[in-house]
Design a protein around this motif. Structure first.
Motif, PDB file in Angstrom:
ATOM      1  N   GLN A  13     -39.917   3.667  21.052  1.00 41.55           N
ATOM      2  CA  GLN A  13     -41.181   4.170  19.867  1.00 41.55           C
ATOM      3  C   GLN A  13     -39.741   4.991  19.689  1.00 41.55           C
ATOM      4  N   VAL A  14     -39.712   5.228  18.542  1.00 43.44           N
ATOM      5  CA  VAL A  14     -38.988   6.015  17.409  1.00 43.44           C
ATOM      6  C   VAL A  14     -39.634   7.301  17.266  1.00 43.44           C
ATOM      7  N   LEU A  15     -38.269   8.632  17.319  1.00 41.52           N
ATOM      8  CA  LEU A  15     -38.768   9.961  16.694  1.00 41.52           C
ATOM      9  C   LEU A  15     -37.775   9.753  15.281  1.00 41.52           C
ATOM     10  N   ILE A  16     -37.408   9.484  14.480  1.00 41.98           N
ATOM     11  CA  ILE A  16     -36.550  10.707  13.288  1.00 41.98           C
ATOM     12  C   ILE A  16     -36.948  11.468  12.716  1.00 41.98           C
ATOM     13  N   SER A  17     -35.533  12.647  12.396  1.00 41.13           N
ATOM     14  CA  SER A  17     -35.962  13.608  12.552  1.00 41.13           C
ATOM     15  C   SER A  17     -35.337  14.328  11.278  1.00 41.13           C
ATOM     16  N   VAL A  18     -34.970  14.953  10.366  1.00 42.98           N
ATOM     17  CA  VAL A  18     -34.290  15.652   9.610  1.00 42.98           C
ATOM     18  C   VAL A  18     -34.077  17.101   9.041  1.00 42.98           C
ATOM     19  N   SER A  19     -33.939  17.894   9.526  1.00 44.77           N
ATOM     20  CA  SER A  19     -34.309  19.588   9.324  1.00 44.77           C
ATOM     21  C   SER A  19     -34.614  19.998   7.949  1.00 44.77           C
ATOM     22  N   LYS A  20     -35.736  20.685   7.980  1.00 47.12           N
ATOM     23  CA  LYS A  20     -35.646  21.289   6.623  1.00 47.12           C
ATOM     24  C   LYS A  20     -35.228  22.387   6.006  1.00 47.12           C
ATOM     25  N   ARG A  21     -34.533  22.987   7.177  1.00 46.28           N
ATOM     26  CA  ARG A  21     -33.556  23.898   6.937  1.00 46.28           C
ATOM     27  C   ARG A  21     -32.131  23.604   6.261  1.00 46.28           C
ATOM     28  N   GLY A  22     -31.798  22.760   6.362  1.00 42.06           N
ATOM     29  CA  GLY A  22     -30.837  21.985   6.072  1.00 42.06           C
ATOM     30  C   GLY A  22     -31.243  21.084   4.403  1.00 42.06           C
ATOM     31  N   PHE A  23     -31.845  20.594   4.647  1.00 41.66           N
ATOM     32  CA  PHE A  23     -32.440  19.856   3.162  1.00 41.66           C
ATOM     33  C   PHE A  23     -33.287  20.530   2.659  1.00 41.66           C
ATOM     34  N   LYS A  24     -33.593  21.469   2.236  1.00 40.71           N
ATOM     35  CA  LYS A  24     -34.277  21.937   1.378  1.00 40.71           C
ATOM     36  C   LYS A  24     -35.644  20.885   1.217  1.00 40.71           C
ATOM     37  N   ARG A  25     -35.228  20.046   0.191  1.00 39.95           N
ATOM     38  CA  ARG A  25     -35.834  18.971  -1.189  1.00 39.95           C
ATOM     39  C   ARG A  25     -36.191  17.982  -0.305  1.00 39.95           C
ATOM     40  N   ALA A  26     -38.044  17.687  -0.726  1.00 37.06           N
ATOM     41  CA  ALA A  26     -38.907  16.551   0.580  1.00 37.06           C
ATOM     42  C   ALA A  26     -37.746  15.309  -0.278  1.00 37.06           C
ATOM     43  N   VAL A  27     -38.070  15.123  -0.963  1.00 35.15           N
ATOM     44  CA  VAL A  27     -36.980  14.190  -1.677  1.00 35.15           C
ATOM     45  C   VAL A  27     -35.473  13.676  -1.047  1.00 35.15           C
ATOM     46  N   ASP A  28     -34.956  14.170  -0.473  1.00 38.38           N
ATOM     47  CA  ASP A  28     -33.349  14.265  -0.135  1.00 38.38           C
ATOM     48  C   ASP A  28     -33.343  14.250   1.459  1.00 38.38           C
ATOM     49  N   ARG A  29     -34.926  14.714   2.432  1.00 39.42           N
ATOM     50  CA  ARG A  29     -35.061  14.957   3.729  1.00 39.42           C
ATOM     51  C   ARG A  29     -35.339  13.483   4.035  1.00 39.42           C
TER      52      ARG A  29
END
Length: 99
Positions: A13-29
């Protein structure tokens, strides 16, 4: 649900996380998460074809970079992480013959 120990045959099972602190725009995350998913999809065979099974039941991938990366770099780092996880040597690209 009890944690299963020992070698696994199926995909983890895989979880992928990109921080909202580092990338404010949802499109970038979301773009980074798509790149990570694609790199995982292309290289998950390395886990599945490991002799005797692999030790991973659950895998968390957390993007900690500060800048947006290309697929090639994400894929290279993910392959490196797989080799560290499995305890195998990272294959080196063949060097051109000396002239």
């Amino acid at each position: 649900m009890a944690a299963q120990r020992g070698p696994h045959r199926g995909p983890p099972q895989v979880l992928i996380s990109v921080s909202k602190r580092g990338f404010k725009r949802a499109v970038d995350r979301n773009r980074l998460k798509r790149l990570i998913r694609e790199a995982y999809r292309l290289n998950k065979y390395q886990l599945l074809e490991h002799p005797g099974g692999h030790p991973v039941g659950v895998l968390g991938i957390i993007y900690t970079g500060k800048e947006k990366s290309a697929l090639a770099l994400v894929e290279k780092k993910l392959i490196s992480a797989f080799h560290r996880l499995l305890g195998t040597a990272v294959p080196r690209p063949a060097s051109p013959p000396a002239a």
